[in-house]
Design a protein around this motif. Structure first.
Motif, PDB file in Angstrom:
ATOM      1  N   CYS A 291      -3.214   1.355   0.428  1.00  7.13           N
ATOM      2  CA  CYS A 291      -1.985   1.383   1.109  1.00  7.13           C
ATOM      3  C   CYS A 291      -2.032   1.218   2.646  1.00  7.13           C
ATOM      4  CB  CYS A 291      -0.976   2.345   0.646  1.00  7.13           C
ATOM      5  SG  CYS A 291       0.441   2.655   1.394  1.00  7.13           S
ATOM      6  N   CYS A 324       1.266   1.211  -4.454  1.00  8.82           N
ATOM      7  CA  CYS A 324       0.747   2.636  -3.982  1.00  8.82           C
ATOM      8  C   CYS A 324       1.363   3.706  -4.598  1.00  8.82           C
ATOM      9  CB  CYS A 324       1.319   2.666  -2.404  1.00  8.82           C
ATOM     10  SG  CYS A 324       1.021   4.577  -1.705  1.00  8.82           S
ATOM     11  N   ARG A 327       4.954   5.568  -3.612  1.00  9.81           N
ATOM     12  CA  ARG A 327       5.780   4.246  -3.614  1.00  9.81           C
ATOM     13  C   ARG A 327       7.003   5.040  -4.641  1.00  9.81           C
ATOM     14  NH1 ARG A 327       6.861  -1.048  -2.945  1.00  9.81           N
ATOM     15  NH2 ARG A 327       8.398  -2.015  -4.066  1.00  9.81           N
ATOM     16  N   GLY A 334       8.295  -5.914  -6.746  1.00  9.21           N
ATOM     17  CA  GLY A 334       7.768  -6.996  -5.940  1.00  9.21           C
ATOM     18  C   GLY A 334       8.599  -7.802  -5.203  1.00  9.21           C
ATOM     19  N   GLU A 338      11.296  -4.646  -1.028  1.00  8.60           N
ATOM     20  CA  GLU A 338      10.302  -4.633  -0.110  1.00  8.60           C
ATOM     21  C   GLU A 338      10.343  -3.813   1.216  1.00  8.60           C
ATOM     22  OE1 GLU A 338       7.775  -5.552  -0.959  1.00  8.60           O
ATOM     23  OE2 GLU A 338       7.521  -7.202  -2.351  1.00  8.60           O
ATOM     24  N   GLU A 340      10.676  -0.808   1.257  1.00 10.05           N
ATOM     25  CA  GLU A 340       9.755   0.349   0.780  1.00 10.05           C
ATOM     26  C   GLU A 340       8.591   0.575   1.998  1.00 10.05           C
ATOM     27  OE1 GLU A 340       8.856   2.709  -1.206  1.00 10.05           O
ATOM     28  OE2 GLU A 340      10.826   2.805  -2.501  1.00 10.05           O
ATOM     29  N   HIS A 342       5.767   2.014   1.381  1.00  9.72           N
ATOM     30  CA  HIS A 342       4.616   1.980   0.626  1.00  9.72           C
ATOM     31  C   HIS A 342       4.527   0.572  -0.535  1.00  9.72           C
ATOM     32  CE1 HIS A 342       3.435   5.760   1.802  1.00  9.72           C
ATOM     33  NE2 HIS A 342       4.590   6.305   1.771  1.00  9.72           N
ATOM     34  N   PRO A 343       3.499  -0.262  -0.332  1.00  9.35           N
ATOM     35  CA  PRO A 343       3.751  -1.458  -0.975  1.00  9.35           C
ATOM     36  C   PRO A 343       3.511  -1.420  -2.536  1.00  9.35           C
ATOM     37  CG  PRO A 343       1.571  -1.317   0.058  1.00  9.35           C
ATOM     38  CD  PRO A 343       2.425  -0.126   0.570  1.00  9.35           C
ATOM     39  N   TRP A 345       2.923  -4.745  -5.444  1.00 11.29           N
ATOM     40  CA  TRP A 345       2.785  -6.231  -5.774  1.00 11.29           C
ATOM     41  C   TRP A 345       2.685  -6.446  -6.902  1.00 11.29           C
ATOM     42  CZ3 TRP A 345       0.686 -10.199  -1.899  1.00 11.29           C
ATOM     43  CH2 TRP A 345       0.671  -9.671  -0.560  1.00 11.29           C
ATOM     44  N   HIS A 462      -0.115  -4.590   2.880  1.00 11.16           N
ATOM     45  CA  HIS A 462       1.025  -4.203   3.452  1.00 11.16           C
ATOM     46  C   HIS A 462       2.164  -4.637   2.452  1.00 11.16           C
ATOM     47  CE1 HIS A 462      -0.594  -3.545   7.690  1.00 11.16           C
ATOM     48  NE2 HIS A 462      -1.678  -4.161   7.113  1.00 11.16           N
ATOM     49  N   ALA A 463       3.589  -4.608   2.934  1.00 15.19           N
ATOM     50  CA  ALA A 463       4.361  -5.219   2.000  1.00 15.19           C
ATOM     51  C   ALA A 463       4.427  -6.786   2.104  1.00 15.19           C
ATOM     52  CB  ALA A 463       5.766  -4.766   2.541  1.00 15.19           C
TER      53      ALA A 463
END
Ligand SMILES: [Zn+2]
Length: 473
Positions: A291, A324, A327, A334, A338, A340, A342-343, A345, A462-463
């Protein structure tokens, strides 16, 4: 029981064919099996592959009817342990149950541990293991002649052991779950979909539940999913008992009602093997992806999504993600959320992003970063996978679980071997930069992972975008 014989020419001795056939006939006579056909090499002899294919199509022609496949010994079916497991699984799939005519070792896996090489090691090294299994069996630790839930009466018939039977009934009731609501007998209802049960909790959860209550197996060990799945498959609990292809006379009392048993089989069929494989498929970037915000490693995980179809039925599909651990819980789409910090995916998107980044980088730059994995890494990995496979075979040979439980270890073994083989370029078996570039073009996860780790130290997530941190930069 219906039986088909099968043997291959193993020596040039002309009598060996006769010996094989009479061993098969004797086995069937003694077990009162109806020997309908014997598959030999023929004249001119069929290749191993062609003769085996003939056996498979014969079994298929029985239309899912069960038949014993009697072989003089496992060497007639395969020259290696893993090759044998592959064929046993396929034969089981088409209704064939393999038995060896060798009266001391009728169980094909026990026979194979004794007579087939594995991973370049002669069977004698497996034998030691079998002996220790057998001595444990003699002490009643592993192979206990009577299945959990029963004790043997003086005359050898099974009598219900009340405390154990409670555990068995709970296992089946929990796992099989409630009968589907549509399962009320509607006369003439032709819709088979209506009666597919969804089942209860999975084996891991049931094992956890039992263990938390302090329940133990007969040998005093905690319950495991493998032990429980072996029990769920065991027809002994419905009052019928088949051992090495012979029906044991004397109908003992059943512990589980047939409809519950059947429902458990349907649930098990609907859950494996696809589901099991998905869980075991490793995440390409686990341990590599971090993250950007808090630096924690991104976790790979799976979520089932359910939705309703237009016709009112529901469908489920599993989706895999990285997120992450910081999160906020439950936000994993996903697509939404977005904002957020903390990403999170979708697995395929993140995997694709790193591959795109590597493929876009110049070869000169990648060459500078390249750090081959330690020479021993691949070998160690292969040894470990081989060890796991052998261990799984031993477990099933000792009566825990069935051949289907060996499919995932067999898949892992093949993958590890493929990677190891693709890597043996020349004498030194060194993983080169060219190997790494080649692996980036494949879709094979293990090879990909090795290639990525040889170039990239970590991936900052990253996001919406990623930043690979190359090695040696
Ligand atoms: Zn974070």
């Amino acid at each position: 029981m219906r039986a088909a014989g099968y043997y291959r020419p193993l020596t040039s001795d002309a009598r060996s064919e006769q010996v094989a056939v009479s061993a098969i006939e004797r086995y069937c006579d003694e077990g009162l099996h109806n020997l309908t056909q014997v598959f030999g090499p023929g004249d001119p002899p069929l290749s191993d592959v062609d003769q085996y294919a003939a056996l498979v199509s014969y079994l298929e022609s029985l239309g899912r009817g069960e038949a014993l496949v009697v072989i003089p010994g496992t060497r007639h079916l395969s020259s290696t342990l893993d090759g044998l497991v592959d064929r046993l699984a396929e034969l089981e799939e088409v209704g064939g149950e393999v038995r060896c005519a060798d009266p001391n070792l009728p169980h094909p896996l026990q026979n194979a541990l004794e007579s087939l090489p594995f991973a370049g090691r002669p069977p004698v090294q497996n034998r030691r293991v079998r002996e220790s299994l057998m001595s444990k069996a003699a002490r009643g630790e592993v192979l206990g002649r009577t299945p959990f839930g029963y004790v043997a009466d003086v005359d050898g018939t099974f009598v219900i052991q009340p405390l154990e039977a409670v555990v068995v009934r709970r296992l089946f009731a929990l796992y099989a779950g409630e009968p589907p609501p549509d399962d009320v007998d509607v006369p003439g209802d032709p819709d088979p979909r209506a009666s597919v049960p969804t089942g209860g909790p999975g084996l891991r959860r049931i094992a956890g539940l039992f263990n938390a209550e302090g329940l133990r197996t007969r040998s005093g060990r905690p319950w495991t999913p493998v032990t429980l799945s072996g029990m769920l498959r065991n027809r002994v609990y419905t009052g019928s008992y088949v051992r090495y292809g012979m029906r044991i006379a004397g109908n003992h009392e059943r512990i589980v009602e047939r409809d519950v048993f059947n429902r458990a089989q349907v649930v098990m069929g609907s859950r494996s093997p696809q589901r099991k494989r998905r869980v075991l498929k490793p995440y390409l970037l686990s341990g590599l992806a971090r993250c950007w915000s808090c630096g924690r490693g991104m976790h790979g995980f799976e979520r089932n999504r359910r939705w309703s179809r237009v016709d009112g039925s529901t469908a489920t599909r599993a989706y895999r993600y990285y997120a992450c651990p910081s999160r906020s819980t439950g936000v994993v789409d996903g697509e939404a959320g977005e904002k957020e910090e903390h990403p999170g995916w979708r697995e395929s998107d993140l995997d694709q992003a790193i591959l795109d980044a590597l493929r876009a980088a110049s070869a000169e730059m990648l060459k500078d970063c390249f750090n081959p994995p330690k020479d021993t890494t691949l070998d160690d990995e292969l040894r470990a996978v081989e060890g796991q496979f052998l261990e799984s075979v031993r477990l099933v040979a000792s009566g825990r679980g069935g051949v289907a439980d060996l499919l995932t270890p067999l898949d892992d073994l093949r993958t590890a071997r493929a990677v190891s083989a693709s890597d043996t370029s020349g004498d030194g078996a060194v993983f080169t930069f060219e190997n790494a570039l080649g692996s980036l073009e494949t879709a094979e996860p293990r090879a990909l992972r090795i290639a990525i780790t040889s170039l990239v130290e970590r991936v900052i997530v990253h996001a919406g975008r990623i930043e690979p941190v190359f090695r040696n930069v």
